[in-house]
Design a protein around this motif. Structure first.
Motif, mmCIF file in Angstrom:
data_model
loop_
_atom_site.group_PDB
_atom_site.id
_atom_site.type_symbol
_atom_site.label_atom_id
_atom_site.label_comp_id
_atom_site.label_asym_id
_atom_site.label_seq_id
_atom_site.Cartn_x
_atom_site.Cartn_y
_atom_site.Cartn_z
ATOM 1 N N ASN A 78 -10.811 6.764 -5.373
ATOM 2 C CA ASN A 78 -9.825 7.351 -4.556
ATOM 3 C C ASN A 78 -8.571 6.454 -4.479
ATOM 4 O O ASN A 78 -7.626 6.351 -3.523
ATOM 5 C CB ASN A 78 -10.240 7.862 -2.984
ATOM 6 N N TYR A 79 -8.352 5.537 -5.641
ATOM 7 C CA TYR A 79 -7.226 4.480 -5.485
ATOM 8 C C TYR A 79 -6.884 4.136 -6.714
ATOM 9 O O TYR A 79 -7.857 4.218 -7.767
ATOM 10 C CB TYR A 79 -7.362 3.354 -4.593
ATOM 11 N N GLN A 92 0.046 12.024 -10.864
ATOM 12 C CA GLN A 92 -1.399 12.405 -11.170
ATOM 13 C C GLN A 92 -1.437 11.967 -12.486
ATOM 14 O O GLN A 92 -2.585 11.180 -13.046
ATOM 15 C CB GLN A 92 -1.811 13.900 -11.156
ATOM 16 N N VAL A 134 0.235 5.577 -0.113
ATOM 17 C CA VAL A 134 -0.631 6.544 0.141
ATOM 18 C C VAL A 134 -0.227 7.814 -0.306
ATOM 19 O O VAL A 134 0.921 8.361 0.089
ATOM 20 C CB VAL A 134 -1.023 6.713 1.730
ATOM 21 N N SER A 135 -0.984 8.691 -1.028
ATOM 22 C CA SER A 135 -0.819 10.087 -1.118
ATOM 23 C C SER A 135 -2.043 10.794 -0.871
ATOM 24 O O SER A 135 -2.982 10.585 -1.413
ATOM 25 C CB SER A 135 -0.343 10.223 -2.484
ATOM 26 N N LYS A 136 -1.955 11.880 -0.094
ATOM 27 C CA LYS A 136 -3.318 12.422 0.511
ATOM 28 C C LYS A 136 -3.995 13.249 -0.564
ATOM 29 O O LYS A 136 -5.031 13.125 -0.985
ATOM 30 C CB LYS A 136 -2.862 13.503 1.492
ATOM 31 N N LYS A 137 -2.977 13.847 -1.514
ATOM 32 C CA LYS A 137 -3.426 14.682 -2.645
ATOM 33 C C LYS A 137 -2.529 14.500 -3.869
ATOM 34 O O LYS A 137 -1.266 14.504 -3.698
ATOM 35 C CB LYS A 137 -3.641 16.107 -2.311
ATOM 36 N N TYR A 159 0.724 -1.214 0.071
ATOM 37 C CA TYR A 159 -0.079 -0.006 0.087
ATOM 38 C C TYR A 159 0.813 1.112 0.079
ATOM 39 O O TYR A 159 1.823 1.496 0.708
ATOM 40 C CB TYR A 159 -0.833 -0.041 1.256
#
Length: 119
Positions: free
Chosen positions: A76-77, A25, A14-17, A12
């Motif tokens: 969101n993933y 992106q 994770v990137s908040k934004k 896993y």
């Protein structure tokens, strides 16, 4: 990981934004061709037998060019399913590794490769 018993490895990240127009992106929102040309694995076996270390090596590999990958984009993933069994080379290495898996230390670095063009 294919075999008489199937195994899965789950990572896993994770990137908040996601920053608009950033490489991450564009990777997350891109198409499979874009992703396959940039999703890279750099393996390393710092602890293990000589034959396993030589077989695995530490050469970077564009995973999408070596094995089959399925990308699943949700709200969101981004899920990346790597089918190691789709490569005869990867299956050969796995044959060596699975027998000694409890005595190995394997480091795996995943990265999204940037392409730089000279002007």
């Amino acid at each position: 990981v294919p075999g008489t018993t199937n195994y899965s490895m789950v990572f896993y990240f994770v990137s908040k934004k996601l920053i608009p127009n950033s490489l991450l992106q564009r990777f997350v929102d891109g198409d499979d061709e874009f992703r396959n040309s940039r999703f890279k694995l750099i393996p390393s076996v710092p602890k293990g037998s000589w034959i396993v270390r030589q077989s695995v090596g530490s050469t970077p590999c564009l995973l999408g060019k070596a094995v089959d990958i399925t990308y699943i984009r949700g709200a969101n993933y981004l899920e990346i399913d790597v089918d190691i069994g789709s490569s005869t080379v990867a299956n050969g290495v796995l044959g060596l590794v699975c027998g000694v898996i409890t005595t190995l230390v394997v480091d795996m670095a995943f990265l999204v490769q940037v392409h730089i063009f000279a002007i």
